[in-house]
Design a protein around this motif. Structure first.
Motif, PDB file in Angstrom:
ATOM      1  N   ARG A 149      -3.865  -7.874  -1.466  1.00 47.18           N
ATOM      2  CA  ARG A 149      -5.135  -7.147  -1.506  1.00 47.18           C
ATOM      3  C   ARG A 149      -5.933  -7.503  -2.768  1.00 47.18           C
ATOM      4  NH1 ARG A 149      -5.707  -3.362   2.368  1.00 47.18           N
ATOM      5  NH2 ARG A 149      -3.855  -2.907   3.615  1.00 47.18           N
ATOM      6  N   LEU A 174       0.094  -5.410  -2.385  1.00 47.83           N
ATOM      7  CA  LEU A 174      -0.946  -5.168  -3.382  1.00 47.83           C
ATOM      8  C   LEU A 174      -1.434  -6.491  -3.971  1.00 47.83           C
ATOM      9  CD1 LEU A 174      -2.286  -2.558  -4.270  1.00 47.83           C
ATOM     10  CD2 LEU A 174      -0.989  -2.690  -6.387  1.00 47.83           C
ATOM     11  N   ILE A 187       3.076   1.566  -8.702  1.00 50.59           N
ATOM     12  CA  ILE A 187       3.951   1.307  -7.556  1.00 50.59           C
ATOM     13  C   ILE A 187       5.361   1.807  -7.846  1.00 50.59           C
ATOM     14  CG2 ILE A 187       5.122  -0.551  -6.288  1.00 50.59           C
ATOM     15  CD1 ILE A 187       2.531  -2.145  -6.432  1.00 50.59           C
ATOM     16  N   ALA A 204      -1.039   3.052  -3.765  1.00 50.87           N
ATOM     17  CA  ALA A 204      -1.239   1.734  -4.372  1.00 50.87           C
ATOM     18  C   ALA A 204      -2.611   1.177  -4.015  1.00 50.87           C
ATOM     19  CB  ALA A 204      -0.137   0.774  -3.915  1.00 50.87           C
ATOM     20  N   LYS A 205      -3.019   1.338  -2.760  1.00 51.29           N
ATOM     21  CA  LYS A 205      -4.345   0.871  -2.332  1.00 51.29           C
ATOM     22  C   LYS A 205      -5.444   1.614  -3.084  1.00 51.29           C
ATOM     23  CE  LYS A 205      -4.959   0.535   2.131  1.00 51.29           C
ATOM     24  NZ  LYS A 205      -4.831   0.871   3.580  1.00 51.29           N
ATOM     25  N   LEU A 235      -5.714   0.290  -6.642  1.00 55.89           N
ATOM     26  CA  LEU A 235      -6.413  -0.995  -6.693  1.00 55.89           C
ATOM     27  C   LEU A 235      -7.912  -0.795  -6.514  1.00 55.89           C
ATOM     28  CD1 LEU A 235      -6.224  -4.117  -6.785  1.00 55.89           C
ATOM     29  CD2 LEU A 235      -6.044  -4.065  -4.290  1.00 55.89           C
ATOM     30  N   LEU A 245      -0.956  -1.435 -12.395  1.00 57.75           N
ATOM     31  CA  LEU A 245      -0.760  -1.285 -10.953  1.00 57.75           C
ATOM     32  C   LEU A 245       0.721  -1.298 -10.594  1.00 57.75           C
ATOM     33  CD1 LEU A 245      -3.600  -3.671  -9.739  1.00 57.75           C
ATOM     34  CD2 LEU A 245      -3.543  -1.185  -9.454  1.00 57.75           C
ATOM     35  N   THR A 305       2.150   3.405  -0.232  1.00 53.24           N
ATOM     36  CA  THR A 305       1.202   2.330   0.073  1.00 53.24           C
ATOM     37  C   THR A 305      -0.229   2.814  -0.091  1.00 53.24           C
ATOM     38  OG1 THR A 305       2.762   1.292   1.619  1.00 53.24           O
ATOM     39  CG2 THR A 305       0.440   0.698   1.844  1.00 53.24           C
ATOM     40  N   GLU A 350      -8.236  -5.436   3.787  1.00 54.15           N
ATOM     41  CA  GLU A 350      -8.812  -5.152   2.472  1.00 54.15           C
ATOM     42  C   GLU A 350     -10.307  -5.419   2.456  1.00 54.15           C
ATOM     43  OE1 GLU A 350      -9.059  -3.854  -1.400  1.00 54.15           O
ATOM     44  OE2 GLU A 350      -7.388  -3.646   0.014  1.00 54.15           O
TER      45      GLU A 350
END
Length: 263
Positions: A101, A98, A80, A12-13, A16, A76, A9, A189
């Motif tokens: 966000r 995601l 993941i 992934a953040k 982004l 993206l 996680t 976010e």
């Protein structure tokens, strides 16, 4: 949440955040990809195969989604997929998060979280509407069309896209739970926490300012409020931030007293 999912996680953040520009189409593409993954246990298992190398996994993502979603969402999604998740369900949740966000990023200064909260309040206060949007017996296209009719012209495109996705892929969750969870992720976010403050009557600006300072100090970030009036509380406040609940209402204290006396 397992340690593998926490790390995936976070990755992934970060991916982004590294994107220069994220528009609503990126969120829509991630939602769409999540629905495809959610409908196929075989695909979900292949994407979460701990023995697959990154090259093979990215090739699988390209083969399934190439040409169906945009380049940013594809990148993206590939990130993941090559991460290690504690379970296939966690992988699916990661795709959805995601997407949420990305929707928040694309909204700029729009108060998407507040729109989701308000829509959730309306839905959960109307049993017929809640059933129409959440029943497993209702055809999914009809539920999506109903959500669109309710939100078109009354909410941002980001809020509408989020609600459509949640209605289309509830994954066994109730609509109120879905909207609360989505609102919390959108707020996170955007860099703040959301507190649902329930009181017996309206609060003054001074009271809200004091409460905001206290909660910001406790949680280490800005806090915004969703205010609910519930006369049954009699007095005091009930505050919920994520899974944390602070119940200082008179009704809660009376209930506690009755339980002690009965015991």
């Amino acid at each position: 949440m397992g340690s593998a999912t926490r790390e995936a996680t976070a990755a992934a953040k970060a991916a982004l955040a590294a994107q220069r520009s994220v528009d609503l189409q990126v969120a829509e593409d991630l939602f769409a990809a999540g629905r495809v993954v959610g409908r196929s246990a075989q695909l979900r298992s292949a994407l979460n195969d701990p023995d697959a190398d990154a090259t093979r996994t990215r090739a699988l993502v390209q083969g399934v989604f190439g040409g169906r979603i945009g380049a940013t969402a594809l990148e993206l999604l590939g990130g993941i997929a090559v991460s290690r998740w504690s379970s296939g369900d966690d992988l699916l949740q990661g795709i959805e998060e995601l997407g949420l966000r990305a929707a928040a990023r694309s909204a700029g200064t729009k108060a998407v979280e507040s729109e989701l909260f308000e829509f959730g309040r309306i839905v959960t206060s109307n049993a017929d509407l809640e059933l129409a949007l959440g029943s497993k017996l209702s055809p999914t296209p009809a539920k999506v069309a109903l959500a669109d009719r309710l939100l078109t012209g009354n909410a941002s495109p980001q809020a509408a896209a989020i609600v459509r996705h949640l209605v289309e892929q509830p994954r066994g969750r109730r609509i109120g739970e879905l909207l609360r969870g989505a609102a919390a992720i959108v707020a996170d976010e955007c860099g703040y926490a959301v507190a649902t403050v329930t009181s017996a009557g309206p609060l003054t600006a001074a009271q809200l300012q004091r409460l905001e300072r206290q909660l910001a100090g406790q949680y280490g970030r800005d806090v915004r409020f969703n205010l609910v009036i519930d006369p049954s509380l009699v007095g005091g406040l009930r505050i919920q931030i994520g899974d944390d609940v602070i119940d200082g209402s008179v009704s809660a204290r009376l209930t506690d007293l009755r339980q002690k006396l009965a015991g």
